[in-house]
Design an enzyme around this catalytic site. Structure first.
Site, PDB file in Angstrom:
ATOM      1  N   GLU A 166      81.985 -38.959  41.134  1.00 35.09           N
ATOM      2  CA  GLU A 166      81.108 -39.968  41.973  1.00 35.09           C
ATOM      3  C   GLU A 166      80.531 -40.682  40.954  1.00 35.09           C
ATOM      4  OE1 GLU A 166      80.421 -40.611  45.058  1.00 35.09           O
ATOM      5  OE2 GLU A 166      79.105 -41.928  44.233  1.00 35.09           O
TER       6      GLU A 166
ATOM      7  N   THR B 100      82.966 -44.685  48.354  1.00 33.65           N
ATOM      8  CA  THR B 100      83.667 -43.230  48.187  1.00 33.65           C
ATOM      9  C   THR B 100      85.133 -43.277  49.017  1.00 33.65           C
ATOM     10  OG1 THR B 100      82.006 -41.937  47.473  1.00 33.65           O
ATOM     11  CG2 THR B 100      83.776 -40.849  48.368  1.00 33.65           C
TER      12      THR B 100
ATOM     13  N   HIS C 235      75.175 -39.108  42.117  1.00 36.98           N
ATOM     14  CA  HIS C 235      75.196 -40.168  43.248  1.00 36.98           C
ATOM     15  C   HIS C 235      73.870 -40.872  43.095  1.00 36.98           C
ATOM     16  CE1 HIS C 235      75.192 -42.241  47.181  1.00 36.98           C
ATOM     17  NE2 HIS C 235      76.586 -42.024  47.118  1.00 36.98           N
TER      18      HIS C 235
ATOM     19  N   ASP D 194      84.884 -43.110  40.984  1.00 39.48           N
ATOM     20  CA  ASP D 194      85.181 -43.862  42.291  1.00 39.48           C
ATOM     21  C   ASP D 194      84.719 -45.213  42.626  1.00 39.48           C
ATOM     22  OD1 ASP D 194      82.416 -43.045  42.626  1.00 39.48           O
ATOM     23  OD2 ASP D 194      82.587 -42.304  44.599  1.00 39.48           O
ATOM     24  N   HIS D 195      83.490 -45.532  41.951  1.00 40.90           N
ATOM     25  CA  HIS D 195      82.944 -46.890  41.974  1.00 40.90           C
ATOM     26  C   HIS D 195      81.735 -47.086  41.087  1.00 40.90           C
ATOM     27  CE1 HIS D 195      79.875 -44.914  44.453  1.00 40.90           C
ATOM     28  NE2 HIS D 195      80.983 -44.429  45.108  1.00 40.90           N
TER      29      HIS D 195
HETATM   30  C1  GP9 Z   1      79.637 -38.455  50.839  1.00 40.29           C
HETATM   31  C2  GP9 Z   1      79.911 -38.678  49.363  1.00 40.29           C
HETATM   32  C3  GP9 Z   1      79.285 -40.137  48.957  1.00 40.29           C
HETATM   33  O1  GP9 Z   1      80.204 -37.550  51.457  1.00 40.29           O
HETATM   34  O2  GP9 Z   1      81.150 -38.824  49.176  1.00 40.29           O
HETATM   35  O3  GP9 Z   1      79.761 -41.448  49.516  1.00 40.29           O
HETATM   36  P1  GP9 Z   1      79.311 -42.855  48.943  1.00 40.29           P
HETATM   37  O4  GP9 Z   1      77.836 -43.081  49.338  1.00 40.29           O
HETATM   38  O5  GP9 Z   1      79.374 -42.672  47.296  1.00 40.29           O
HETATM   39  O6  GP9 Z   1      80.182 -43.788  49.634  1.00 40.29           O
HETATM   40 MN    MN Z   2      81.072 -42.489  45.827  1.00 40.47          MN
END
Ligand code: GP9
Ligand code: MN
Length: 661
Positions: free
Chosen positions: A260, A304, A420, A479-480
């Protein structure tokens, strides 16, 4: 006297008080049901308030439709609407008891849901459930009672307008407050739970209906001919495997670690002279690890879920919203389904609600055998919970036994959450100081990154100690971005350089690691992106990809074209970056000179063509018209994530599983 007489002769209108009573009852009942029957994770007084008022606007709107009916018919219309709304609410409550989810139109028409519910529906109904309809009964009694004099007055259509306008005004006020708390609520979708929490069950039903109609109309317009152009393109774009790497991980287990918000700038970055991610840094120099340092994320609003969508399908996420949410019913040829043929069992591990990003639905379309969501984990202390689920350390630790319950070889994905935004972490869990730029998002970013690094190291140690590492390929990707370009001032301070447009694009790099026993590792400077993961991984597993519709190419192939297409149509490549309407030289960061213009325009055109074709596949659900030979089509109704594999039994002394897997 005369005046009074004329008033008496007017039809006595008792409908409005009845309507008002119905509105108040439906409002309060729906509020009560929303609060008690669903797990909505309501936090703070604003969310409490929104939950309370959100059924009001809809209750007025739908019940006031009865005003459009003539004479006494409006009474029966009111009763019918009241019953329909109550039934819908009740049906959701019963459905939720089983699926922990809300009804969506597409799932309603999926036979499997009824199959699952069929036998057990009676056990889901509780004796006290008649209370859900007590108020309907009351309205029914009033409507049918002879003692109650029904007004025969017919309201003018004009008279209904202010009522409906008031209802809409309340709903818009509700929406505005909700958007203030959670922006892009409707465009991005996130989670059905969010829509219900913020906007209420009735608005959720409208939202769901609109999304379903939008999605199916795009689908209806597509036909099988459109596949031909797509196949021509993906075939011509195909990059044949690198002989040195093809099959290098054949037969091995696969573990994806979804990192993440981890960005490439973190690698080897030192904050106040201290490495932030020492373990990941060490992997960049590991002889059995390939580390890609010019690898980009290509996510848009789906964040994500976009990253996941790409790595499972090698299709781009959508420019707006999340394909996970709006295209959960499509036909896919995703990694878990492709690998099934090779004997792989597949599973996702994620310590958040199964419904977030509609995962519990779309994973079935991908052919995932198992999904371990928050219900498979426990949090012993508040420190074990992050905003989007279980903290990475307890999450990965508790995943170990679940992982061992899978038959090998397995294809798995672990989705981490601690790092996150807004990067919250209890002070006692931190092992590095915050940054001190004065920009909170940036300053907090490093402590959770360090925590994630430690969690990953801990998991790697487990893989070594359990012996799994000897036969497992681990793929890790950011992921980003975690820090958006709104924070460039602070980033420029931390990186000690100006964040030019080119630097800004380079900040969209996320690390990619591929680690496997015996793999020839090293730092790879190839330009690539998330869309390329699937063919790369499949080739490492010895699976040819030529017959599949994939928009990425194997990063290890000599034929891989170093052109990164970002979701907004911008491109990054060794020769040129396109940002906005300007082409830049990646080395100097200055606009390119005319000699490169033709090449730049050509690359950009290719990029946009790719995005357009991928969108056609996803919006038109085109893979339903094309099944590659030897590929077995996925039937989502074959999957039920309530079912888990049996857990291994351990011998107390040795800790080794004693049951056959
Ligand atoms: C939620 C987690 C976060 O289950 O994968 O998603 P994001 O906000 O990064 O898209
Ligand atoms: Mn994410």
């Amino acid at each position: 006297m005369e005046k009074n007489d004329s008033i008496k002769k007017k039809p006595r209108n008792k409908f409005i008080p009845l309507l008002a009573l119905a509105v108040v009852m439906l409002w309060l009942k729906t509020y009560y049901i929303q609060k008690t029957q669903f797990k909505l994770d309501v936090e703070g007084s604003l969310q409490e308030f929104l939950l309370f008022i959100n059924p009001l606007g809809s209750a007025i709107l739908i019940l006031s439709i009865s005003l459009l009916f003539k004479k006494k018919r409006k009474y029966y219309a009111l009763l019918a609407i009241y019953f329909a709304a109550s039934f819908m609410t009740y049906a959701n409550a019963v459905y939720y008891r089983f699926f922990s989810d809300f009804i969506t139109l597409p799932t309603l028409f999926q036979t499997q849901n009824f199959g699952d519910l069929g036998g057990s529906v009676l056990t889901l109904i509780q004796p006290t459930d008649f209370l859900f309809f007590a108020d309907v009964l009351l309205i029914g009694v009033i409507v049918f009672s002879k003692r109650f004099e029904k007004s025969t007055h017919t309201f003018k259509k004009r008279a209904v307008v202010p009522v409906m306008t008031a209802a809409l005004a309340i709903s818009f006020f509700n929406l505005a407050l909700a958007e203030g708390d959670r922006s892009d609520l409707l465009t991005r979708g996130f989670d059905r739970t969010y829509i219900v929490k913020y906007l209420g069950l009735y608005n959720y039903a409208v939202y769901d209906a609109v999304e379903t109609v939008k999605s199916s109309s795009q689908r209806v317009l597509a036909d099988s001919d459109s596949v031909t152009e797509i196949l021509n393109y993906t075939k011509s774009n195909y990059a044949s495997p690198n002989e040195q790497y093809f099959g290098a991980a054949e037969g091995m287990n696969v573990i994806y670690l979804h990192l993440e918000s981890i960005q490439t700038f973190l690698m080897d970055y030192e904050l106040n002279g201290e490495e932030v991610t020492p373990f990941l840094n060490s992997l960049t120099r590991d002889p059995e690890t390939l580390y890609f340092d010019r690898f980009y994320h290509q996510t848009a609003q789906g964040k994500t879920s976009d990253a996941e969508f790409m790595l499972e399908n090698s299709l781009f996420g959508l420019p707006k919203g999340s394909a996970f949410i709006t295209k959960g019913q499509n036909t896919y040829q995703a990694a878990p389904a492709i690998l099934k043929d090779k004997g792989y069992t597949s599973a996702v591990f994620h310590g958040n609600n199964a419904t977030f990003w509609n995962r519990s639905e779309i994973y079935k379309a991908f052919g995932y055998d198992y999904f371990f969501d928050i219900d498979s984990y426990k949090a012993d202390s508040p420190n074990d919970m992050a905003e989007y689920g279980v903290m990475d350390k307890p999450f990965l630790e508790q995943s170990e036994v679940l992982l061992e319950s899978l038959p090998e070889p397995f294809y798995t994905k672990f989705i981490t959450v601690t790092h996150h935004f807004p990067y919250k972490i209890a002070p006692e869990l931190t092992t590095i100081d915050k940054a001190t730029t004065g920009d909170a998002s940036v300053d907090n970013y490093f402590q959770t990154a360090r925590y994630a690094d430690e969690a990953i190291e801990q998991f790697f140690t487990y893989l070594e100690e359990s012996g799994l590492a000897d036969n497992t390929m681990v793929v890790m990707y950011g992921d980003h971005y975690g820090i958006s370009d709104n924070h460039n001032r602070a980033m420029s301070e931390l990186l000690g350089k100006e964040i030019t447009p080119v630097e800004n694009t380079k900040l969209q790099r996320v690390p990619l690691f591929i680690h496997a026993p015996g793999l020839k590792g090293g730092v790879d400077h190839t330009y690539g992106a998330q869309i390329d993961l699937l063919p790369t991984v499949l080739h490492l597993l010895g699976e040819d990809t030529q017959k599949y519709v994939q928009f990425g190419t194997d990063l290890l192939s000599p034929e891989h074209e170093e052109l990164v297409v970002l979701r907004n149509g911008e491109i990054a490549s060794p020769e040129v970056y396109s940002i906005g309407d300007v082409f830049y030289d990646p080395e100097t960061g200055e606009p390119i000179d005319d000699s490169k213009l033709e090449l730049a325009e050509k690359l950009k055109e290719i990029g946009n063509y790719e995005l357009e074709l991928s969108d056609q596949v996803v919006n038109g659900d085109l893979l339903r018209f094309y099944t590659p030979t030897g590929f077995e089509e996925v039937d989502p109704s074959d999957y039920n994530y309530q079912i888990k594999p049996p857990l291994p039994v351990y011998e107390a002394e040795t800790d080794a599983p004693v049951t056959a897997k």
